[in-house]
Design an enzyme around this catalytic site. Sequence first.
Site, PDB file in Angstrom:
ATOM      1  N   CYS A  48       0.505  -0.888   0.107  1.00 29.39           N
ATOM      2  CA  CYS A  48       0.435  -0.083  -0.339  1.00 29.39           C
ATOM      3  C   CYS A  48       0.684   1.116   0.308  1.00 29.39           C
ATOM      4  CB  CYS A  48      -0.983  -0.353   1.048  1.00 29.39           C
ATOM      5  SG  CYS A  48      -1.985   1.460   1.397  1.00 29.39           S
ATOM      6  N   TYR A 179      -5.561   6.319  -8.547  1.00 26.97           N
ATOM      7  CA  TYR A 179      -6.794   5.239  -8.917  1.00 26.97           C
ATOM      8  C   TYR A 179      -7.779   5.288  -9.930  1.00 26.97           C
ATOM      9  CZ  TYR A 179      -4.288   2.686  -5.072  1.00 26.97           C
ATOM     10  OH  TYR A 179      -3.346   2.097  -4.078  1.00 26.97           O
TER      11      TYR A 179
END
Length: 336
Positions: A48, A179
Amino acid sequence: MPHDGNAAYGHKSFKRSAGHFTDRITADGRDGWPVEAGRYRLVVSRACPWASRAVISRRLLGLEDALSMAVTDPIQDDRSWRFTLDPDDRDPVLGIRFLAEAYDAREKDAPGGVSVPALVDVPSGQLVTNDYQRITLDFATEWTALHRDGAPDLYPRESRDEIDTVMAEVYRDVNNGVYAAGFATDQKEYEAACAGVFRRLELLSRRLEGQRYLVGDTITEADIRLFTTLVRFDAVYHGHFKCNLWKLAENPVLWAYARDLYQTPGFGDTVDFDHIKRHYHQVHTGINPTGIVPLGPDLSGWRAPHDRERLGGRPFGTGAPPGPVPAAEQVSDPTP
């Protein structure tokens, strides 16, 4: 489920949720959580980018002895982040199998999902905060009594306005922009997000042509936040998220800048490309339903000379680099 557990996906657009747990761990303990060596545990995924900020900051500031760290499996199941890398599938300090258990200990069925990075209070087993935008700033400014000798000032007071401006632009267009492009469900939405990513990268490239770091002549929080996206760019965002107008390795300035940071102690020695690639390609089944993990790209270039020293600058300011990575936290280096 998105890997940070902090985003929502609808038919029209991508939206990242605000963190629900925004308590702060501070020197004066004003939220009820005082800075205290050994009291808290940082839970991260090396896959992440938001969690990787905290891993880098903790290492640069020398907080390893004061703040223990748990690393989750890069592959989630229906209960999200799990401790299957540890013996008996339990975190050895918290004694739990899933990070969700620390969330539930604080508040049952809280909104926003289970995200990393997360700071957990060891005595109570409760989540303290998952505010990824604030955690690293507090490491730099509230945890100073526990910093190592020679720790850099990652958020210098005299430069905070400029750092905040740069970080806001990087967050909107790059950190979050990849994203927005990757999870777009509409062609125009995708094209706008993708174009925004590369427009900002071009501006950053121009900024970094004549200076070694984003703000001033030392590493700051702004560099950490850009690096965690750049180090994932060719490995996952270029193909998996369709951010493919060009590769990072095709932009001479940004590629050299990213290599400079990667080769700086505290950056590359925290990166696990295996976790990164497996997570994105095996968890995001809506984008990659086969779960096949690509063989590439070739990672050997990350150790190539970058020639950024010619721009001057002092990576750690008047301080010094961190010492060796603790044995229990070492990652395999794919870039011999």
